[in-house]
Write a protein that holds these residues in place. Structure first.
Motif, PDB file in Angstrom:
ATOM      1  N   LEU A 340      -7.669 -29.712 -13.006  1.00  0.00           N
ATOM      2  CA  LEU A 340      -6.787 -28.742 -13.656  1.00  0.00           C
ATOM      3  C   LEU A 340      -5.805 -29.490 -14.544  1.00  0.00           C
ATOM      4  O   LEU A 340      -5.203 -30.486 -14.124  1.00  0.00           O
ATOM      5  N   THR A 341      -5.641 -28.993 -15.771  1.00  0.00           N
ATOM      6  CA  THR A 341      -4.674 -29.571 -16.689  1.00  0.00           C
ATOM      7  C   THR A 341      -4.260 -28.510 -17.694  1.00  0.00           C
ATOM      8  O   THR A 341      -4.643 -27.344 -17.556  1.00  0.00           O
ATOM      9  N   ASN A 342      -3.480 -28.890 -18.686  1.00  0.00           N
ATOM     10  CA  ASN A 342      -2.889 -27.895 -19.591  1.00  0.00           C
ATOM     11  C   ASN A 342      -2.896 -28.363 -21.033  1.00  0.00           C
ATOM     12  O   ASN A 342      -2.595 -29.516 -21.316  1.00  0.00           O
ATOM     13  N   ASN A 343      -3.228 -27.436 -21.918  1.00  0.00           N
ATOM     14  CA  ASN A 343      -3.064 -27.660 -23.353  1.00  0.00           C
ATOM     15  C   ASN A 343      -1.968 -26.760 -23.915  1.00  0.00           C
ATOM     16  O   ASN A 343      -1.958 -26.409 -25.090  1.00  0.00           O
ATOM     17  N   GLY A 344      -1.044 -26.393 -23.051  1.00  0.00           N
ATOM     18  CA  GLY A 344       0.063 -25.520 -23.422  1.00  0.00           C
ATOM     19  C   GLY A 344       0.713 -25.000 -22.159  1.00  0.00           C
ATOM     20  O   GLY A 344       0.297 -25.329 -21.047  1.00  0.00           O
ATOM     21  N   PRO A 345       1.751 -24.182 -22.270  1.00  0.00           N
ATOM     22  CA  PRO A 345       2.423 -23.647 -21.087  1.00  0.00           C
ATOM     23  C   PRO A 345       1.496 -22.760 -20.260  1.00  0.00           C
ATOM     24  O   PRO A 345       0.480 -22.249 -20.745  1.00  0.00           O
ATOM     25  N   LEU A 346       1.860 -22.576 -19.009  1.00  0.00           N
ATOM     26  CA  LEU A 346       1.135 -21.665 -18.136  1.00  0.00           C
ATOM     27  C   LEU A 346       1.534 -20.230 -18.464  1.00  0.00           C
ATOM     28  O   LEU A 346       2.718 -19.880 -18.433  1.00  0.00           O
ATOM     29  N   SER A 351      -2.467 -18.755 -15.219  1.00  0.00           N
ATOM     30  CA  SER A 351      -2.096 -18.831 -13.805  1.00  0.00           C
ATOM     31  C   SER A 351      -3.152 -18.176 -12.925  1.00  0.00           C
ATOM     32  O   SER A 351      -3.515 -18.701 -11.869  1.00  0.00           O
ATOM     33  N   ASN A 352      -3.632 -17.006 -13.352  1.00  0.00           N
ATOM     34  CA  ASN A 352      -4.678 -16.334 -12.590  1.00  0.00           C
ATOM     35  C   ASN A 352      -5.951 -17.156 -12.537  1.00  0.00           C
ATOM     36  O   ASN A 352      -6.611 -17.260 -11.497  1.00  0.00           O
ATOM     37  N   LYS A 353      -6.315 -17.727 -13.685  1.00  0.00           N
ATOM     38  CA  LYS A 353      -7.523 -18.555 -13.732  1.00  0.00           C
ATOM     39  C   LYS A 353      -7.391 -19.751 -12.794  1.00  0.00           C
ATOM     40  O   LYS A 353      -8.322 -20.063 -12.027  1.00  0.00           O
ATOM     41  N   ILE A 374       2.690 -30.658 -19.019  1.00  0.00           N
ATOM     42  CA  ILE A 374       3.035 -29.254 -18.952  1.00  0.00           C
ATOM     43  C   ILE A 374       4.516 -29.048 -19.273  1.00  0.00           C
ATOM     44  O   ILE A 374       5.377 -29.740 -18.750  1.00  0.00           O
ATOM     45  N   THR A 375       4.784 -28.088 -20.140  1.00  0.00           N
ATOM     46  CA  THR A 375       6.172 -27.791 -20.523  1.00  0.00           C
ATOM     47  C   THR A 375       6.772 -26.675 -19.684  1.00  0.00           C
ATOM     48  O   THR A 375       7.963 -26.385 -19.818  1.00  0.00           O
ATOM     49  N   GLY A 376       5.982 -26.020 -18.857  1.00  0.00           N
ATOM     50  CA  GLY A 376       6.510 -24.986 -17.980  1.00  0.00           C
ATOM     51  C   GLY A 376       5.701 -23.702 -18.050  1.00  0.00           C
ATOM     52  O   GLY A 376       4.582 -23.677 -18.559  1.00  0.00           O
ATOM     53  N   PHE A 377       6.255 -22.622 -17.523  1.00  0.00           N
ATOM     54  CA  PHE A 377       5.662 -21.294 -17.594  1.00  0.00           C
ATOM     55  C   PHE A 377       6.189 -20.586 -18.846  1.00  0.00           C
ATOM     56  O   PHE A 377       7.312 -20.830 -19.294  1.00  0.00           O
ATOM     57  N   MET A 378       5.378 -19.698 -19.377  1.00  0.00           N
ATOM     58  CA  MET A 378       5.788 -18.933 -20.556  1.00  0.00           C
ATOM     59  C   MET A 378       6.944 -17.991 -20.205  1.00  0.00           C
ATOM     60  O   MET A 378       6.960 -17.382 -19.127  1.00  0.00           O
ATOM     61  N   VAL A 379       7.900 -17.896 -21.107  1.00  0.00           N
ATOM     62  CA  VAL A 379       9.046 -17.004 -20.909  1.00  0.00           C
ATOM     63  C   VAL A 379       9.146 -16.038 -22.087  1.00  0.00           C
ATOM     64  O   VAL A 379       8.525 -16.234 -23.132  1.00  0.00           O
ATOM     65  N   GLY A 380       9.930 -15.016 -21.917  1.00  0.00           N
ATOM     66  CA  GLY A 380      10.106 -14.018 -22.975  1.00  0.00           C
ATOM     67  C   GLY A 380       9.813 -12.624 -22.449  1.00  0.00           C
ATOM     68  O   GLY A 380       9.155 -12.443 -21.422  1.00  0.00           O
ATOM     69  N   ARG A 381      10.285 -11.638 -23.170  1.00  0.00           N
ATOM     70  CA  ARG A 381      10.155 -10.243 -22.732  1.00  0.00           C
ATOM     71  C   ARG A 381       8.707  -9.848 -22.505  1.00  0.00           C
ATOM     72  O   ARG A 381       8.369  -9.229 -21.485  1.00  0.00           O
ATOM     73  N   ILE A 389       5.962 -13.570 -13.336  1.00  0.00           N
ATOM     74  CA  ILE A 389       6.449 -14.027 -12.034  1.00  0.00           C
ATOM     75  C   ILE A 389       5.376 -13.860 -10.960  1.00  0.00           C
ATOM     76  O   ILE A 389       5.069 -14.783 -10.207  1.00  0.00           O
ATOM     77  N   LYS A 390       4.788 -12.655 -10.881  1.00  0.00           N
ATOM     78  CA  LYS A 390       3.815 -12.425  -9.808  1.00  0.00           C
ATOM     79  C   LYS A 390       2.530 -13.216 -10.042  1.00  0.00           C
ATOM     80  O   LYS A 390       1.904 -13.685  -9.085  1.00  0.00           O
ATOM     81  N   HIS A 391       2.137 -13.395 -11.307  1.00  0.00           N
ATOM     82  CA  HIS A 391       0.920 -14.173 -11.561  1.00  0.00           C
ATOM     83  C   HIS A 391       1.156 -15.655 -11.292  1.00  0.00           C
ATOM     84  O   HIS A 391       0.281 -16.346 -10.755  1.00  0.00           O
ATOM     85  N   GLY A 392       2.340 -16.143 -11.644  1.00  0.00           N
ATOM     86  CA  GLY A 392       2.676 -17.522 -11.302  1.00  0.00           C
ATOM     87  C   GLY A 392       2.725 -17.721  -9.807  1.00  0.00           C
ATOM     88  O   GLY A 392       2.327 -18.773  -9.288  1.00  0.00           O
ATOM     89  N   ALA A 393       3.184 -16.695  -9.086  1.00  0.00           N
ATOM     90  CA  ALA A 393       3.248 -16.780  -7.627  1.00  0.00           C
ATOM     91  C   ALA A 393       1.853 -16.900  -7.014  1.00  0.00           C
ATOM     92  O   ALA A 393       1.673 -17.557  -5.980  1.00  0.00           O
ATOM     93  N   LYS A 394       0.858 -16.261  -7.631  1.00  0.00           N
ATOM     94  CA  LYS A 394      -0.525 -16.393  -7.131  1.00  0.00           C
ATOM     95  C   LYS A 394      -0.973 -17.850  -7.181  1.00  0.00           C
ATOM     96  O   LYS A 394      -1.621 -18.348  -6.264  1.00  0.00           O
TER      97      LYS A 394
END
Length: 536
Positions: A340-346, A351-353, A374-381, A389-394
């Protein structure tokens, strides 16, 4: 069907990236060499007494035809003992690592008594405890070469005393788990240190050098008025003939080492032969040029994967769903893994994948390898409305409860909750390594400064006050400095927030060792006991 991945050459700015990485590697190597050289200064003193230096002991102990993977080499750098970067000696006067003794893979701990007589430093106890934790999790025999002046009373800290008890707790747990604990006492093993042999299953002491006692001659006289010599109180012959602490008495350092090698030969826990594996199609040297010197520059982590996995074959999972999160199957030195790795934020899809992929690997009993950039989880409205939040929690749920071996490499950025979601230190990976360019922080320094500036500006406006631009600029510079100084791999490794800073070109070998160790642990049948082996 697995596909070949990676291009034959890293993209844009390769030479600058390569130069930056080589500078960081050289910085780490210079610090490691500082510890070796400081210990070597004691050579004349040691050799005049017929003793080997700690690293000479280690070299004779280990199988010469197998590599030794030294862990946590930067421990304690710029710590309480010496905060000066120009003179601080890393390593906490303790050498730990994974190597082979008489064909048996072991965790080895050696007091570096060439540095301040091996006296305990701020993180010595925590470093030893971490090595013991790894040994327990990976079912490794624990071999310790002991010679230490004990705690430094001039720099006494109550927290070191309290936390240090974990060294003895872990030894008792190792023995009870059916994992042999072997101690070779080369010199002093006083006070709490006397329980290192006391809690070992096999004890070798060197005649005329080794001394184990709860109170040495000076403390004894101060406490009770009784006078006794080192040999009378805790010499090898006394412990072999009277107390029963010593199982074997050696004539010198080398004889003691040979006796430990004989013990491991009789234990005979030889692991499985290394599986056949095709090397990557691309040269590991190219890893130096892939990671950008500027963390803000995007990088395709599949280029890293291509230089780590067997035959550069990577079978991507759900490639078009949450594409910034890269998941897939591969093999490293013949061991099947999920990567598992990242080419951008989660984001939510990523997160589900990742959560689903972790569960699939658990179903297969397949180890997980996390390559962090990784720069973090995506934020914004929009992302909050989508249930970030709930998908990151999974993902956190799947990661935290996955009962398969997990290994993490910090290849670049490790920011914010991305550090957590990609199996950072708090999520207890079996082993975690950093590349020397890696940066770890709750956020970037400039982002933190901008956040605090906005808070201060809003507070001033609410209070009807003028904004002090000069003061805000000074505060911003201070925040950026604070974040930058704490985020480097050298700093985080000095605090034992990883298990070592490694050369990117050696990543495949380090992961291969880790996977082979985990495989042997799964296959090894041990005989746990309710209690550890008692000294009788």
């Amino acid at each position: 069907m697995a596909e070949k991945t990676g291009t034959g050459q890293a993209s844009g700015g390769a030479q600058r990236n390569r130069a930056h990485m080589l500078e960081r590697i050289d910085e780490v190597r210079r610090l490691e060499q500082r510890a070796v050289e400081r210990s070597a200064r004691s050579a004349r003193h040691f050799h005049a007494q017929g003793k080997l230096l700690p690293r000479e002991r280690l070299a004779h102990l280990l199988d010469a035809d197998r590599p030794f993977y030294e862990l946590m080499t930067l421990s304690g750098y710029c710590g309480l003992e010496d905060p000066n970067p120009a003179t601080s000696v890393p390593g906490s006067a303790l050498i730990v690592g994974i190597g082979h003794i008489s064909g048996v893979r072991c965790m080895v701990a050696v007091n570096d008594s060439g540095i301040s007589a091996g006296a305990m430093q701020a993180l010595t106890g925590q470093k030893l405890i971490r090595a013991q934790e790894i040994a327990l999790a990976q079912k490794l025999p624990f071999v310790q070469l002991v010679e230490s002046a004990g705690g430094n009373l001039r720099k006494y800290r109550v927290e070191r005393f309290v936390v240090g008890g974990g060294m003895f707790y872990s030894l008792a747990r190792l023995s009870a788990a059916g994992l042999p604990v072997v101690a070779l006492i080369h010199g002093s093993s006083a006070a709490g240190g006397a329980y290192l042999p006391g809690l070992s299953d096999y004890v070798v002491m060197v005649r005329g050098q080794a001394h184990a006692y709860l109170a040495g001659p000076s403390l004894l006289k101060a406490a009770t008025g009784e006078e006794a010599s080192d040999e009378e109180l805790g010499g090898a012959d006394m412990h072999a003939a009277v107390s029963g602490l010593a199982d074997y008495v050696a004539d010198n350092d080398l004889d003691g080492i040979m006796r430990v090698r004989e013990i491991m030969q009789r234990i005979g826990w030889h692991g499985a032969p290394a599986p056949q594996a095709a090397p990557p199609l691309h040269d590991a040297d190219e890893l130096l040029a892939i990671m950008p010197a500027d963390m803000r520059t995007p990088v395709d982590m599949r280029e890293v994967i291509a230089r780590l996995v067997d035959g550069s074959e990577f079978h991507a999972f759900k490639e078009r769903f949450g594409p910034a999160t890269v998941c897939g199957y591969a093999a490293i030195e013949g061991h099947a893994v999920g990567i598992l790795t990242n080419n951008g934020p989660l984001d939510s899809d990523g997160s589900n994948k990742a959560a689903q992929f972790i569960q699939l690997c658990v179903q297969l009993g397949r180890p997980l390898v996390f390559l962090q950039n990784i720069t973090g989880f995506m934020v914004g409205r929009r992302h909050e409305e989508a249930g970030m939040i709930k998908h990151g929690a999974k993902l956190i749920q799947a990661l935290s409860n996955a009962p398969v071996p997990r290994f993490t490499v910090l290849c670049g950025a490790s920011y914010g909750a991305g550090n957590y979601g990609m199996c950072g230190r708090a999520f207890k990976p079996d082993l975690l390594f950093s590349w020397p360019n890696a940066r770890t922080a709750v956020m970037g320094g400039e982002q933190a400064a901008m956040t605090m500036r906005t808070v201060a500006e809003n507070a001033a406006r609410r209070g009807g006050k003028d904004v002090d631009e000069q003061a805000l600029a000074a505060e911003s510079r201070a925040i950026v400095h604070t974040f930058e100084s704490q985020s480097s791999a050298i700093h985080t490794s000095s605090l034992l927030l990883d298990d070592g800073v490694i050369d990117p070109r050696e990543t495949r070998a380090w992961l291969g060792m880790a996977l082979a160790t985990a495989f042997d642990a799964r296959e090894r049948a041990v005989q746990p006991m309710q209690f550890g082996v008692a000294r009788l």
